[in-house]
Design a protein around this motif. Structure first.
Motif, short mmCIF file in Angstrom:
data_model
loop_
_atom_site.label_atom_id
_atom_site.label_comp_id
_atom_site.label_asym_id
_atom_site.label_seq_id
_atom_site.Cartn_x
_atom_site.Cartn_y
_atom_site.Cartn_z
N ASP A 134 1.95 -1.36 -7.15
CA ASP A 134 2.85 -2.07 -7.28
C ASP A 134 4.05 -1.60 -7.67
O ASP A 134 4.03 -0.64 -8.73
CB ASP A 134 2.29 -3.08 -8.70
CG ASP A 134 3.37 -4.24 -9.09
OD1 ASP A 134 4.54 -3.91 -8.90
OD2 ASP A 134 2.94 -5.16 -9.66
N LYS A 135 5.15 -1.54 -7.00
CA LYS A 135 6.42 -1.00 -7.06
C LYS A 135 7.14 -1.02 -8.52
O LYS A 135 7.98 -0.34 -8.91
CB LYS A 135 7.32 -1.48 -6.01
CG LYS A 135 8.06 -2.81 -6.26
CD LYS A 135 8.87 -3.16 -5.04
CE LYS A 135 9.34 -4.35 -5.25
NZ LYS A 135 10.07 -4.88 -6.53
N ASP A 136 6.45 -2.05 -9.31
CA ASP A 136 7.05 -2.24 -10.59
C ASP A 136 6.51 -1.55 -11.62
O ASP A 136 6.68 -1.83 -12.82
CB ASP A 136 7.23 -3.72 -10.88
CG ASP A 136 8.32 -4.49 -10.04
OD1 ASP A 136 9.36 -4.04 -9.73
OD2 ASP A 136 8.14 -5.59 -9.45
N MET B 171 0.98 -1.11 -0.02
CA MET B 171 -0.07 0.07 -0.16
C MET B 171 0.92 1.13 -0.06
O MET B 171 1.76 1.19 0.54
CB MET B 171 -1.00 -0.03 1.20
CG MET B 171 -1.70 1.02 1.21
SD MET B 171 -2.92 1.29 2.62
CE MET B 171 -1.73 1.92 3.98
N VAL B 172 0.78 2.13 -0.83
CA VAL B 172 1.15 3.56 -0.82
C VAL B 172 -0.11 4.66 -0.51
O VAL B 172 -0.91 4.61 -0.89
CB VAL B 172 1.75 3.72 -2.16
CG1 VAL B 172 2.08 5.32 -2.25
CG2 VAL B 172 2.84 2.94 -2.28
N ARG B 173 0.31 5.50 0.43
CA ARG B 173 -0.45 6.75 0.96
C ARG B 173 -0.04 7.87 -0.02
O ARG B 173 1.16 8.40 0.09
CB ARG B 173 -0.09 7.01 2.35
CG ARG B 173 -0.67 8.05 2.89
CD ARG B 173 -0.36 8.23 4.36
NE ARG B 173 -1.18 9.29 5.13
CZ ARG B 173 -0.72 10.02 6.09
NH1 ARG B 173 0.42 9.62 6.85
NH2 ARG B 173 -1.58 10.86 6.51
N ASN C 97 -2.20 3.36 -15.24
CA ASN C 97 -0.97 2.60 -15.62
C ASN C 97 -0.33 3.25 -16.73
O ASN C 97 -0.98 3.12 -17.87
CB ASN C 97 -1.08 1.16 -15.76
CG ASN C 97 0.06 0.41 -16.08
OD1 ASN C 97 0.92 0.81 -16.67
ND2 ASN C 97 0.10 -0.92 -15.54
N VAL C 98 0.82 3.81 -16.66
CA VAL C 98 1.70 4.64 -17.68
C VAL C 98 1.80 3.62 -18.78
O VAL C 98 1.65 4.19 -19.95
CB VAL C 98 2.91 5.32 -17.03
CG1 VAL C 98 3.66 6.07 -18.37
CG2 VAL C 98 2.37 6.45 -16.19
N ASP C 99 2.43 2.54 -18.61
CA ASP C 99 2.85 1.61 -19.64
C ASP C 99 1.51 1.11 -20.40
O ASP C 99 1.65 1.15 -21.64
CB ASP C 99 3.52 0.46 -19.15
CG ASP C 99 4.85 0.88 -18.46
OD1 ASP C 99 5.49 1.81 -19.11
OD2 ASP C 99 5.23 0.31 -17.45
N THR C 100 0.67 0.64 -19.87
CA THR C 100 -0.56 -0.04 -20.68
C THR C 100 -1.80 0.99 -20.95
O THR C 100 -2.47 0.93 -21.63
CB THR C 100 -1.33 -0.96 -19.73
OG1 THR C 100 -1.85 -0.33 -18.48
CG2 THR C 100 -0.31 -2.20 -19.21
#
Length: 77
Positions: free
Chosen positions: A55-57, A1-3, A26-29
């Motif tokens: 997702d950190k990736d 989780m990211v705040r 999602n920047v890539d998709t």
């Protein structure tokens, strides 16, 4: 989780009592993965969103919408 934290102001004054939302892509998709997620007020114009599917990736684009009562209602991360 990211705040995720956004700050909103109206003509330089911290905007309190808002019901802001967040959109996340999602920047890539180029797929929008969060639409109008509700943010919660922290204090003095600061609002947070708990991004539980982070997702950190993955690279993300995030846009906050403070609502129509603000002169410049959108901000980005």
């Amino acid at each position: 989780m990211v705040r995720v934290v956004f700050y909103f102001s109206n003509n330089g004054v911290p905007a309190t009592g808002l019901s802001p939302t967040i959109d996340i892509w999602n920047v890539d998709t180029k797929v929008q993965i969060i639409t109008a997620g509700a943010m919660v007020e922290i204090a003095s114009g600061a609002y947070e969103y708990n991004f539980t599917t982070y997702d950190k990736d993955i690279d993300y684009f995030m846009q906050g919408d403070g609502g129509s009562s603000l002169s410049d209602r959108k901000s980005v991360v």
